[in-house]
Design a protein around this motif. Structure first.
Motif, PDB file in Angstrom:
ATOM      1  N   GLY A  63       0.796  -1.372  -0.261  1.00 49.33           N
ATOM      2  CA  GLY A  63      -0.282  -0.333   0.072  1.00 49.33           C
ATOM      3  C   GLY A  63       0.623   1.478  -0.066  1.00 49.33           C
ATOM      4  N   PHE A  64       1.672   0.871   0.203  1.00 53.17           N
ATOM      5  CA  PHE A  64       3.086   2.500   0.390  1.00 53.17           C
ATOM      6  C   PHE A  64       3.752   2.388  -0.360  1.00 53.17           C
ATOM      7  CE2 PHE A  64       5.210   5.057   3.487  1.00 53.17           C
ATOM      8  CZ  PHE A  64       4.210   6.161   3.276  1.00 53.17           C
ATOM      9  N   VAL A  91      -4.418  10.519  -7.000  1.00 52.44           N
ATOM     10  CA  VAL A  91      -5.089   9.052  -6.630  1.00 52.44           C
ATOM     11  C   VAL A  91      -4.381   8.625  -5.835  1.00 52.44           C
ATOM     12  CG1 VAL A  91      -6.778   7.577  -7.250  1.00 52.44           C
ATOM     13  CG2 VAL A  91      -6.817   9.949  -7.984  1.00 52.44           C
ATOM     14  N   LEU A  92      -3.353   8.112  -6.977  1.00 53.93           N
ATOM     15  CA  LEU A  92      -2.168   6.599  -6.509  1.00 53.93           C
ATOM     16  C   LEU A  92      -1.555   7.708  -5.224  1.00 53.93           C
ATOM     17  CD1 LEU A  92      -1.160   5.834  -9.965  1.00 53.93           C
ATOM     18  CD2 LEU A  92      -2.782   4.449  -8.036  1.00 53.93           C
ATOM     19  N   HIS A  93      -1.039   8.151  -5.137  1.00 48.98           N
ATOM     20  CA  HIS A  93      -0.594   8.774  -3.612  1.00 48.98           C
ATOM     21  C   HIS A  93      -1.032   8.956  -2.717  1.00 48.98           C
ATOM     22  CE1 HIS A  93       3.532   9.596  -4.978  1.00 48.98           C
ATOM     23  NE2 HIS A  93       3.419  10.520  -5.483  1.00 48.98           N
ATOM     24  N   PHE A  94      -2.374   9.572  -2.950  1.00 49.32           N
ATOM     25  CA  PHE A  94      -3.586   9.513  -1.758  1.00 49.32           C
ATOM     26  C   PHE A  94      -3.504   7.976  -1.148  1.00 49.32           C
ATOM     27  CE2 PHE A  94      -8.656   9.206  -0.649  1.00 49.32           C
ATOM     28  CZ  PHE A  94      -8.482   9.965   0.994  1.00 49.32           C
ATOM     29  N   ILE A  95      -4.177   6.917  -1.858  1.00 50.73           N
ATOM     30  CA  ILE A  95      -4.078   5.464  -1.942  1.00 50.73           C
ATOM     31  C   ILE A  95      -3.404   5.031  -0.696  1.00 50.73           C
ATOM     32  CG2 ILE A  95      -4.337   3.058  -3.141  1.00 50.73           C
ATOM     33  CD1 ILE A  95      -5.679   3.938  -5.337  1.00 50.73           C
ATOM     34  N   VAL A  98      -3.864   6.401   2.767  1.00 51.62           N
ATOM     35  CA  VAL A  98      -4.428   5.555   3.406  1.00 51.62           C
ATOM     36  C   VAL A  98      -3.769   3.638   3.389  1.00 51.62           C
ATOM     37  CG1 VAL A  98      -6.555   4.751   3.062  1.00 51.62           C
ATOM     38  CG2 VAL A  98      -6.371   6.567   2.312  1.00 51.62           C
ATOM     39  N   LEU A  99      -3.299   3.701   2.371  1.00 49.18           N
ATOM     40  CA  LEU A  99      -3.437   2.524   2.580  1.00 49.18           C
ATOM     41  C   LEU A  99      -1.480   2.227   3.857  1.00 49.18           C
ATOM     42  CD1 LEU A  99      -3.753  -0.180  -0.840  1.00 49.18           C
ATOM     43  CD2 LEU A  99      -4.666   0.103   1.736  1.00 49.18           C
ATOM     44  N   GLY A 100      -1.298   3.499   3.778  1.00 47.10           N
ATOM     45  CA  GLY A 100      -0.051   3.476   5.016  1.00 47.10           C
ATOM     46  C   GLY A 100      -0.403   3.500   6.303  1.00 47.10           C
ATOM     47  N   ILE A 101      -1.235   4.416   6.592  1.00 50.93           N
ATOM     48  CA  ILE A 101      -1.628   4.810   7.972  1.00 50.93           C
ATOM     49  C   ILE A 101      -2.636   3.410   8.463  1.00 50.93           C
ATOM     50  CG2 ILE A 101      -4.326   5.883   8.861  1.00 50.93           C
ATOM     51  CD1 ILE A 101      -3.784   8.436   6.961  1.00 50.93           C
ATOM     52  N   VAL A 102      -3.395   2.698   7.232  1.00 50.28           N
ATOM     53  CA  VAL A 102      -3.799   1.577   7.892  1.00 50.28           C
ATOM     54  C   VAL A 102      -2.585   0.745   8.827  1.00 50.28           C
ATOM     55  CG1 VAL A 102      -5.340  -0.033   7.162  1.00 50.28           C
ATOM     56  CG2 VAL A 102      -6.092   1.711   6.944  1.00 50.28           C
ATOM     57  N   THR A 130       8.310   9.554   7.787  1.00 48.27           N
ATOM     58  CA  THR A 130       7.666   8.969   6.351  1.00 48.27           C
ATOM     59  C   THR A 130       6.758   9.954   6.031  1.00 48.27           C
ATOM     60  OG1 THR A 130       9.587   8.126   5.637  1.00 48.27           O
ATOM     61  CG2 THR A 130       7.525   7.837   4.383  1.00 48.27           C
ATOM     62  N   ILE A 131       5.276   8.810   6.519  1.00 47.05           N
ATOM     63  CA  ILE A 131       4.139   8.803   7.062  1.00 47.05           C
ATOM     64  C   ILE A 131       3.833  10.767   6.595  1.00 47.05           C
ATOM     65  CG2 ILE A 131       1.977   8.869   7.494  1.00 47.05           C
ATOM     66  CD1 ILE A 131       2.556   6.278   6.410  1.00 47.05           C
ATOM     67  N   CYS A 132       3.832  11.073   7.588  1.00 48.86           N
ATOM     68  CA  CYS A 132       4.077  12.261   8.379  1.00 48.86           C
ATOM     69  C   CYS A 132       4.795  13.348   6.888  1.00 48.86           C
ATOM     70  CB  CYS A 132       4.861  13.092   9.877  1.00 48.86           C
ATOM     71  SG  CYS A 132       3.899  12.741  11.431  1.00 48.86           S
ATOM     72  N   PHE A 133       5.619  13.610   6.237  1.00 47.24           N
ATOM     73  CA  PHE A 133       5.834  14.266   5.330  1.00 47.24           C
ATOM     74  C   PHE A 133       5.628  13.866   4.325  1.00 47.24           C
ATOM     75  CE2 PHE A 133      10.064  14.834   7.934  1.00 47.24           C
ATOM     76  CZ  PHE A 133       9.824  16.462   8.308  1.00 47.24           C
ATOM     77  N   TYR A 134       5.268  12.479   3.943  1.00 43.28           N
ATOM     78  CA  TYR A 134       4.351  12.384   2.895  1.00 43.28           C
ATOM     79  C   TYR A 134       3.329  12.640   2.799  1.00 43.28           C
ATOM     80  CZ  TYR A 134       3.179   8.580  -0.984  1.00 43.28           C
ATOM     81  OH  TYR A 134       2.978   7.803  -2.138  1.00 43.28           O
TER      82      TYR A 134
END
Length: 223
Positions: A63-64, A91-95, A98-102, A130-134
């Motif tokens: 997912g990430f 859209v792909l970055h948004f997916i 979302v999957l990274g947060i899960v 990485t998640i935060c800066f992403y």
């Protein structure tokens, strides 16, 4: 640049792009084999903490890392209208987000089930950063390059920073994945087993995927 040179770069870019796709799929398959064969499966709502945790590596790779790489390549290597490229990129970055947060939530849930402290390893620090800066990178790109309020001069100035930031974040995601695999190896004390070899090959596939993505978009500049 003459047509011969452009054609040569186009063939190289398309070939490496295809290789990147294959390496990404290979990494996902190796993660699945590892988690399903050696690690009891993947289930977020399981009462087994290990099955809950397994959601984390799967979503962080599939997912990430994978979707981040695909989003970068979609903007530079897909033959389509610029707005379509930008939309798919977003859209792909948004997916991926979302999957990274899960996947991140799965790790926290696992720690809670075992009453383990959060954010104690280098892997967790890199991953959280990485998640935060992403997320910030996505919000920046959406506001500057998608919304009509930004001026062309603002977009021209912001573009090099956005490109460099995206490539850096892809490698941060890969480093996070690799340090996570190394941490799992050290905690499990696997020895020289089939599972250890599988984890090593998975890490190599993830790294080579990132390199192929980078080469693909770099060569695409000359197409």
């Amino acid at each position: 640049m003459d047509s011969f040179e452009r054609g040569r770069y186009r063939r190289a870019a398309s070939g490496i792009t295809a290789l990147a796709h294959l390496l990404g799929v290979l990494a996902i398959l190796l993660v699945l084999v590892w988690l399903l064969h050696f690690r009891e499966g993947i289930y977020y709502d399981s009462g087994n903490p290990d099955r809950v945790f397994n959601v984390h590596p799967f979503l962080m790779v599939f997912g990430f890392v994978f979707f981040a790489g695909e989003a970068i390549m979609a903007y530079k290597t897909v033959s389509a209208d610029r707005k379509v490229q930008k939309f798919m990129h977003m859209v792909l970055h948004f997916i991926a987000i979302v999957l990274g947060i899960v996947g991140l939530c799965a790790a926290f849930k696992y720690h809670n089930m075992l009453s383990v402290k959060h954010m104690t390893s280098l892997h967790s620090w890199i991953g959280m950063g990485t998640i935060c800066f992403y997320i910030l990178q996505w919000l920046f790109g959406f506001s500057v390059f998608w919304l009509p309020s930004a001026t062309n001069s603002t977009r021209i100035r912001a573009l090099p920073w956005h490109i460099c930031g995206g490539r850096a974040l892809l490698y941060m995601a890969i480093v996070s994945a690799l340090t996570g695999l190394m941490r799992k190896e050290s905690l499990q004390q696997l020895g020289w087993s089939g599972e250890l070899r599988l984890i090593n090959f998975t890490g190599l596939a993830i790294l080579l995927f990132g390199i192929a993505v980078d080469f693909s978009i770099s060569l695409a500049h000359y197409v």
